[in-house]
Write an enzyme that holds these catalytic residues in place. Structure first.
Site, PDB file in Angstrom:
ATOM      1  N   PHE A   8       0.948   0.781  -2.711  1.00 35.95           N
ATOM      2  CA  PHE A   8       2.374   0.643  -2.422  1.00 35.95           C
ATOM      3  C   PHE A   8       3.090   1.985  -2.358  1.00 35.95           C
ATOM      4  O   PHE A   8       4.173   2.098  -1.782  1.00 35.95           O
ATOM      5  CB  PHE A   8       3.040  -0.261  -3.457  1.00 35.95           C
ATOM      6  CG  PHE A   8       3.440   0.387  -4.750  1.00 35.95           C
ATOM      7  CD1 PHE A   8       4.761   0.743  -4.989  1.00 35.95           C
ATOM      8  CD2 PHE A   8       2.511   0.632  -5.751  1.00 35.95           C
ATOM      9  CE1 PHE A   8       5.153   1.320  -6.186  1.00 35.95           C
ATOM     10  CE2 PHE A   8       2.891   1.206  -6.945  1.00 35.95           C
ATOM     11  CZ  PHE A   8       4.208   1.559  -7.167  1.00 35.95           C
ATOM     12  N   LYS A   9       2.486   3.018  -2.910  1.00 37.48           N
ATOM     13  CA  LYS A   9       3.129   4.335  -2.885  1.00 37.48           C
ATOM     14  C   LYS A   9       3.344   4.826  -1.447  1.00 37.48           C
ATOM     15  O   LYS A   9       4.222   5.648  -1.186  1.00 37.48           O
ATOM     16  CB  LYS A   9       2.301   5.340  -3.678  1.00 37.48           C
ATOM     17  CG  LYS A   9       1.963   4.901  -5.102  1.00 37.48           C
ATOM     18  CD  LYS A   9       3.185   4.700  -5.955  1.00 37.48           C
ATOM     19  CE  LYS A   9       2.869   4.141  -7.321  1.00 37.48           C
ATOM     20  NZ  LYS A   9       2.279   5.076  -8.250  1.00 37.48           N
TER      21      LYS A   9
END
Length: 494
Positions: A111-112
């Protein structure tokens, strides 16, 4: 819109300056002076838009000193060009009784990427806008996923260098390979002899060291951050809460205005804090469920108001959440109290004594927004197995923590509002743990495990992970936690 420090002793800055600095001069974190509002018409306008178009509308509310063209250019560079393997960028999938927001379709399968594909572009625009001539050294502490996403985002970006510290032995084999094979003339990766909190504390101390900053200045270098302490990293995460809500409306799962709950696996509190900002803006979020692993300092804090990092540290199968000092709690405390002196006192107590008491009066404030729970490794594996057997859907170890806590919340509260589980990583980033949970052989090198998981799940491993096979390990550096400054200075001089 201007930005101030959570600790109240730094000057107001623009959004571009906040992105460039990363952390305020007084050691605090930048927060907006006001929370922009998103009314019903704004929410309705998002339904028919693409992810990039939604991002432009939401971020324009916060990045007010960026032009429309600068924001559009940055967003297209981040989410366009086939960088994400799903056209929706952050699709919402229906899995049994829950919805899953998949945030791992970017180049590093975590998700980064949702923020770290955008931050380098925002920073490049900020360098131009402010006329900054020094080289910017991006300093990062990672518990696994931020490191690779930041490296991928900043590799060979002009006028920048990036240095990532990760805990030696504290990330998965695949996470380590992603980082140490990263190419780029401006990148450096170092293993720290210690855990993530040691690495994060070291980075924070470097940012707060005026004498060290002067040394770097002499080399023509200034520091900034790609961790979620940087507002330019946090703001893009607000977008996907609005995006998920719009997709649920579009699918007919809810009507515009209906409340929705989100369960978020979190370690540094940035991901769930983005949901808090979305709720403050007006997104109809009922409850934000904070899911922790066995390092459950956040669960205890949200339930008791007492933060205590002086506890046993556990290495778990959800390593990106193996954190005892959750930096973004500071922002939440600022917004809930409006008292920078109080926040400063709590953070000083945390730094010197390892604990602080926010007081019983804070507990009700927390509970207005949050519910907290945790799951250990046994429960995490059990959840992976049960969901796969029931739905033929494979959760990674972090998402499984969230799934378990989401169901615990629903059982205990009987809250029947729709629940979205925020999925933060591809299961292929942790193939050994996932295979073990599914009752399969989990021995062998990481790429044998990828093949085995493909066969078991009937899905394909992300190309970015499969392509690591045979990649050269470029970065072999390591340092003691008290030698991080030396490593930074040596890299700055290159």
């Amino acid at each position: 819109m201007e930005y101030v420090s959570t600790r109240g002793k730094a000057e107001k800055v623009s959004s571009a300056q906040a992105v460039l600095q990363g952390i305020a001069e007084d050691g605090g974190l930048f927060v907006p002076t006001e929370i922009p509002k998103a009314d019903a018409a704004f929410l309705e306008s998002l339904t028919g838009l693409s992810y990039a178009e939604r991002a432009k509308k939401v971020l324009s509310l916060f990045l007010t000193d960026y032009t429309e063209e600068e924001i559009a250019r940055s967003i297209e560079g981040a989410y366009g060009g086939g960088k994400f393997d799903d056209a929706a960028v952050a699709p919402v999938k229906s899995v049994g009784e829950l919805s899953v927001l998949e945030l791992w379709h970017g180049p590093t399968s975590a998700f980064k990427d949702m923020a770290l594909q955008l931050l380098p572009r925002l920073l490049s625009e900020a360098l131009q806008k402010t006329g900054e001539t020094k080289e910017t050294l991006i300093l990062v502490a990672t518990s696994g996923d931020t490191g690779k996403a930041a490296l991928a985002g900043f590799a060979d970006v002009p006028q920048t260098k990036i240095m990532v510290f990760y805990p030696d032995g504290g990330v998965s084999d695949m996470q380590r390979l992603q980082m140490v094979t990263q190419e780029g003339g401006n990148v450096c990766v170092e293993a720290v002899k210690g855990n993530f909190d040691d690495a994060q504390t070291g980075v924070k101390e470097i940012f707060g060291d005026g004498a060290f900053a002067a040394k770097l200045d002499g080399e023509g270098v200034r520091l900034s951050s790609a961790n979620s302490i940087n507002w330019g990293r946090l703001a893009p995460q607000i977008v996907y809460y609005f995006g998920a809500y719009a997709d649920l409306v579009k699918a007919g799962t809810i009507k515009n205005g209906d409340p929705v709950n989100f369960t978020v696996p979190t370690g540094n509190f940035g991901n769930i804090l983005a949901g808090f900002y979305a709720r403050q803006m007006g997104l109809p979020i009922g409850k934000l469920v904070c899911a922790s692993n066995q390092n459950n300092v956040l669960t205890d804090f949200l339930q008791t108001g007492y933060y205590d990092k002086n506890r046993e540290f556990f290495k778990t199968i959800s390593p990106s959440m193996d954190i005892l000092v959750s930096s973004n709690v500071e922002r939440m405390l600022y917004h809930m109290t409006g008292d920078p002196s109080g926040v400063r006192g709590w953070m000083e107590a945390l730094a010197t004594e390892g604990r602080y008491d926010a007081g019983v009066g804070m507990i009700q404030r927390f509970q207005n927004y949050f519910w907290a729970g945790w799951a250990d490794d046994v429960k995490t594996k059990e959840t992976i197995r049960e969901v796969f057997e029931a739905e033929q859907y494979v959760l990674d170890t972090h998402t499984a923590v969230a799934w378990a806590v989401a169901n615990e919340y629903r059982r205990r509260t009987h809250d029947e509002r729709p629940m979205v589980v925020v999925s933060t990583a591809s299961p292929y980033k942790f193939p050994g743990s996932v295979l073990e949970a599914l009752g399969e052989d989990a021995t062998g090198d990481p790429f044998a495990l990828l093949d085995r998981l493909e066969k078991k799940s009937g899905t394909n491993a992300p190309k970015g992970l499969a392509s690591l096979k045979g990649a050269k390990e470029i970065h072999e550096g390591s340092c003691e936690k008290d030698k991080m400054r030396d490593a930074v200075l040596a890299f700055a001089k290159k």
